[in-house]
Design a protein around this motif. Structure first.
Motif, PDB file in Angstrom:
ATOM      1  N   TRP A 139       0.836  -1.207   0.000  1.00  0.00           N
ATOM      2  CA  TRP A 139       0.000   0.000   0.000  1.00  0.00           C
ATOM      3  C   TRP A 139       0.869   1.254   0.000  1.00  0.00           C
ATOM      4  O   TRP A 139       0.617   2.194  -0.753  1.00  0.00           O
ATOM      5  CB  TRP A 139      -0.934  -0.016   1.203  1.00  0.00           C
ATOM      6  CG  TRP A 139      -1.736   1.235   1.371  1.00  0.00           C
ATOM      7  CD1 TRP A 139      -1.509   2.264   2.232  1.00  0.00           C
ATOM      8  CD2 TRP A 139      -2.901   1.613   0.622  1.00  0.00           C
ATOM      9  NE1 TRP A 139      -2.447   3.249   2.086  1.00  0.00           N
ATOM     10  CE2 TRP A 139      -3.315   2.876   1.104  1.00  0.00           C
ATOM     11  CE3 TRP A 139      -3.628   1.000  -0.391  1.00  0.00           C
ATOM     12  CZ2 TRP A 139      -4.427   3.525   0.593  1.00  0.00           C
ATOM     13  CZ3 TRP A 139      -4.747   1.659  -0.895  1.00  0.00           C
ATOM     14  CH2 TRP A 139      -5.132   2.900  -0.411  1.00  0.00           C
ATOM     15  N   GLU A 140       1.888   1.286   0.852  1.00  0.00           N
ATOM     16  CA  GLU A 140       2.779   2.448   0.908  1.00  0.00           C
ATOM     17  C   GLU A 140       3.563   2.608  -0.389  1.00  0.00           C
ATOM     18  O   GLU A 140       3.833   3.726  -0.821  1.00  0.00           O
ATOM     19  CB  GLU A 140       3.733   2.296   2.101  1.00  0.00           C
ATOM     20  CG  GLU A 140       3.018   2.350   3.448  1.00  0.00           C
ATOM     21  CD  GLU A 140       3.920   1.943   4.600  1.00  0.00           C
ATOM     22  OE1 GLU A 140       4.831   1.124   4.364  1.00  0.00           O
ATOM     23  OE2 GLU A 140       3.715   2.425   5.730  1.00  0.00           O
ATOM     24  N   LYS A 143       1.394   4.257  -3.034  1.00  0.00           N
ATOM     25  CA  LYS A 143       1.245   5.691  -2.774  1.00  0.00           C
ATOM     26  C   LYS A 143       2.464   6.476  -3.248  1.00  0.00           C
ATOM     27  O   LYS A 143       2.365   7.663  -3.559  1.00  0.00           O
ATOM     28  CB  LYS A 143       1.007   5.931  -1.286  1.00  0.00           C
ATOM     29  CG  LYS A 143      -0.357   5.449  -0.803  1.00  0.00           C
ATOM     30  CD  LYS A 143      -0.472   5.467   0.712  1.00  0.00           C
ATOM     31  CE  LYS A 143      -0.322   6.848   1.281  1.00  0.00           C
ATOM     32  NZ  LYS A 143      -0.513   6.868   2.749  1.00  0.00           N
ATOM     33  N   LYS A 144       3.634   5.818  -3.303  1.00  0.00           N
ATOM     34  CA  LYS A 144       4.860   6.476  -3.736  1.00  0.00           C
ATOM     35  C   LYS A 144       5.176   6.233  -5.205  1.00  0.00           C
ATOM     36  O   LYS A 144       6.194   6.714  -5.720  1.00  0.00           O
ATOM     37  CB  LYS A 144       6.039   5.990  -2.872  1.00  0.00           C
ATOM     38  CG  LYS A 144       5.950   6.403  -1.413  1.00  0.00           C
ATOM     39  CD  LYS A 144       7.147   5.926  -0.621  1.00  0.00           C
ATOM     40  CE  LYS A 144       7.063   6.379   0.831  1.00  0.00           C
ATOM     41  NZ  LYS A 144       7.136   7.856   0.967  1.00  0.00           N
ATOM     42  N   THR A 149      -1.570   9.325  -7.060  1.00  0.00           N
ATOM     43  CA  THR A 149      -1.800  10.226  -5.925  1.00  0.00           C
ATOM     44  C   THR A 149      -2.771   9.562  -4.964  1.00  0.00           C
ATOM     45  O   THR A 149      -3.511   8.641  -5.339  1.00  0.00           O
ATOM     46  CB  THR A 149      -2.369  11.575  -6.389  1.00  0.00           C
ATOM     47  OG1 THR A 149      -3.595  11.354  -7.111  1.00  0.00           O
ATOM     48  CG2 THR A 149      -1.384  12.300  -7.303  1.00  0.00           C
ATOM     49  N   SER A 150      -2.770  10.019  -3.715  1.00  0.00           N
ATOM     50  CA  SER A 150      -3.660   9.434  -2.715  1.00  0.00           C
ATOM     51  C   SER A 150      -4.210  10.526  -1.809  1.00  0.00           C
ATOM     52  O   SER A 150      -3.531  11.503  -1.509  1.00  0.00           O
ATOM     53  CB  SER A 150      -2.918   8.386  -1.870  1.00  0.00           C
ATOM     54  OG  SER A 150      -1.879   8.997  -1.123  1.00  0.00           O
ATOM     55  N   ASP A 153      -7.178   7.898   1.931  1.00  0.00           N
ATOM     56  CA  ASP A 153      -7.018   6.463   1.708  1.00  0.00           C
ATOM     57  C   ASP A 153      -7.633   6.001   0.391  1.00  0.00           C
ATOM     58  O   ASP A 153      -8.093   4.852   0.277  1.00  0.00           O
ATOM     59  CB  ASP A 153      -7.627   5.661   2.870  1.00  0.00           C
ATOM     60  CG  ASP A 153      -6.829   5.823   4.151  1.00  0.00           C
ATOM     61  OD1 ASP A 153      -5.610   6.029   4.050  1.00  0.00           O
ATOM     62  OD2 ASP A 153      -7.421   5.750   5.237  1.00  0.00           O
ATOM     63  N   LEU A 155      -6.716   5.854  -3.802  1.00  0.00           N
ATOM     64  CA  LEU A 155      -5.702   6.045  -4.828  1.00  0.00           C
ATOM     65  C   LEU A 155      -6.334   6.642  -6.077  1.00  0.00           C
ATOM     66  O   LEU A 155      -7.499   6.393  -6.393  1.00  0.00           O
ATOM     67  CB  LEU A 155      -5.040   4.707  -5.181  1.00  0.00           C
ATOM     68  CG  LEU A 155      -4.323   3.975  -4.036  1.00  0.00           C
ATOM     69  CD1 LEU A 155      -3.798   2.632  -4.521  1.00  0.00           C
ATOM     70  CD2 LEU A 155      -3.191   4.813  -3.479  1.00  0.00           C
ATOM     71  N   GLN A 161     -10.274   8.182  -9.814  1.00  0.00           N
ATOM     72  CA  GLN A 161     -10.243   7.137  -8.803  1.00  0.00           C
ATOM     73  C   GLN A 161     -10.737   5.800  -9.347  1.00  0.00           C
ATOM     74  O   GLN A 161     -10.862   4.835  -8.593  1.00  0.00           O
ATOM     75  CB  GLN A 161     -11.084   7.564  -7.602  1.00  0.00           C
ATOM     76  CG  GLN A 161     -10.562   8.805  -6.906  1.00  0.00           C
ATOM     77  CD  GLN A 161     -11.442   9.259  -5.763  1.00  0.00           C
ATOM     78  OE1 GLN A 161     -12.475   8.660  -5.482  1.00  0.00           O
ATOM     79  NE2 GLN A 161     -11.055  10.348  -5.102  1.00  0.00           N
ATOM     80  N   LYS A 180      -7.225  -2.299   0.844  1.00  0.00           N
ATOM     81  CA  LYS A 180      -6.149  -1.634   1.578  1.00  0.00           C
ATOM     82  C   LYS A 180      -5.527  -2.568   2.607  1.00  0.00           C
ATOM     83  O   LYS A 180      -4.302  -2.623   2.757  1.00  0.00           O
ATOM     84  CB  LYS A 180      -6.673  -0.369   2.256  1.00  0.00           C
ATOM     85  CG  LYS A 180      -5.602   0.462   2.952  1.00  0.00           C
ATOM     86  CD  LYS A 180      -6.199   1.761   3.476  1.00  0.00           C
ATOM     87  CE  LYS A 180      -5.111   2.656   4.066  1.00  0.00           C
ATOM     88  NZ  LYS A 180      -4.538   2.081   5.290  1.00  0.00           N
TER      89      LYS A 180
END
Length: 373
Positions: A139-140, A143-144, A149-150, A153, A155, A161, A180
């Protein structure tokens, strides 16, 4: 006379209100760069807008009331670019040229390593393997990922979306919090890369959605190896995950199996703004979600066998089991009138329990037409 002046300058006023600036982002070889982040700051150095270039490296600045702004252009492969811009004087297409980020070092050690970001014809490939973010969970990592973009919670890709998440090109039949939770219990050291596919081919059956495809590592080392890992995170509430990964490869056979158990309390907060045009009121709701989950089980299995130099067969299984999740949602809501003054409020709260079981099994035969030369 007054009405005549208004009529005379009306087209000019309309033009200034509707003014927009088009631009492109390229590199030193004049190659157009898609999915590049562009941040717009006002004269007080406050962020007022964030956009991305499209597949052709183009972008449009519009809906900005400030006369002078600063553009900050960021991309993992290039040095950061900054430019101050007078929107009233910019009357032609703006071209931004990014240069490679070159730093002076005293000693150089040459190693063979894949680029962090690779642009292909229909997708952007973000190489996670051997990078400094492989210690994060899936998940992290998403986001990177460049182009993703997030917020709250959720994405998004290019502001949309509507996203389909797949693992090794197989659709994950989960959404929202369940998706998630699955990704939070998938460890980054098992991920090879993440593919951002903005125009997915028919095989994904994405129905107009963008695709985030997580490519898991394959075992390339002969013999057996096993990994036991655990992680503890203390933020507002404690969370932990522990698991085991097993790999075996011998001649034409390759096996991989992993199991992870996650437990903890998850707290999430999101704010919603609803504006009603009729009475010019605004409703602001802050959702506070607190969930306790003692048993989140993630299981993955992959078997591959090379029949001959042109034919491979593979069997893939992934499962996510969460027998019991329970928590509370509390939502305070403020109602603002047309003068932006709170005229009323209310508070809602509910508790809930849920369970999730998701299984995915696939069998694939890959037959090449000819050997690679």
């Amino acid at each position: 006379m007054y009405k005549f002046l208004i009529f005379l300058f009306f087209p000019i006023l309309m033009f200034s209100q509707q003014q927009k600036i088009d631009g492109t982002v390229v590199n030193m070889q004049n190659e157009k760069l898609p999915l590049v982040s562009i941040e717009v700051y006002n004269s007080q150095n406050a962020l007022i807008k964030k956009i991305m270039t499209n597949e052709e490296g183009a972008f449009t600045l519009e809906g900005i009331s400030e006369k002078e702004v600063k553009l900050v252009v960021k991309d993992l492969e290039y040095a950061q670019f900054e430019k101050k811009l007078d929107l009233d004087k910019q009357d032609k297409i703006l071209q931004i040229v990014l240069k490679k980020d070159i730093k002076e070092i005293q000693e150089v050690v040459m190693t063979k390593q894949k680029p962090v970001v690779k642009r292909k014809i229909d997708r952007l490939e973000f190489n996670v393997e051997n990078s400094n973010i492989s210690s994060l969970n899936a998940w992290e990592i998403l986001k990177k990922t460049p182009g993703v973009t997030s917020g709250n919670d959720v994405l998004a890709i290019k502001g949309s979306q509507s996203i389909l998440v797949t693992i090794n090109d197989k659709k994950v039949m989960l959404t929202g919090d369940e998706l998630k939770n699955l990704l939070e219990n998938t460890q980054g050291d098992e991920i090879k890369s993440v593919e951002v596919i903005t125009n997915p081919p028919a095989k994904y059956e994405a129905s107009g959605s963008a695709v985030l495809n997580i490519v898991m590592k394959k075992n390339k080392i002969e013999g057996y190896r096993g990994i036991i890992s655990s992680k503890y995170v203390q933020s507002q509430y404690a969370k932990g995950v522990a698991g085991i990964s097993q790999y075996y490869k011998k001649d034409k056979l390759s096996l991989m199996a992993s199991y992870y158990l996650g437990s903890g309390t998850y707290y999430r907060e999101g704010t919603d703004h609803v504006n009603y045009i009729e009475d010019q009121t605004e409703w602001v709701s802050i959702m506070n979600r607190k969930d306790r989950n003692k048993s989140q089980n993630s299981l993955n299995f992959n078997m591959e066998y090379e029949i001959d130099s042109l034919t491979n067969v593979s069997l893939n299984y992934s499962g996510f089991f969460s027998p019991k999740s329970f928590g509370t949602y509390s939502v305070p809501t403020l109602i603002y009138n047309s003068q932006n003054v709170v005229e009323s409020d209310y508070f809602t709260i509910n508790d809930h329990q849920s369970r999730s079981i998701n299984n995915s099994l696939s069998f694939l035969v890959d037959r090449k037409l000819s050997k690679k030369k």
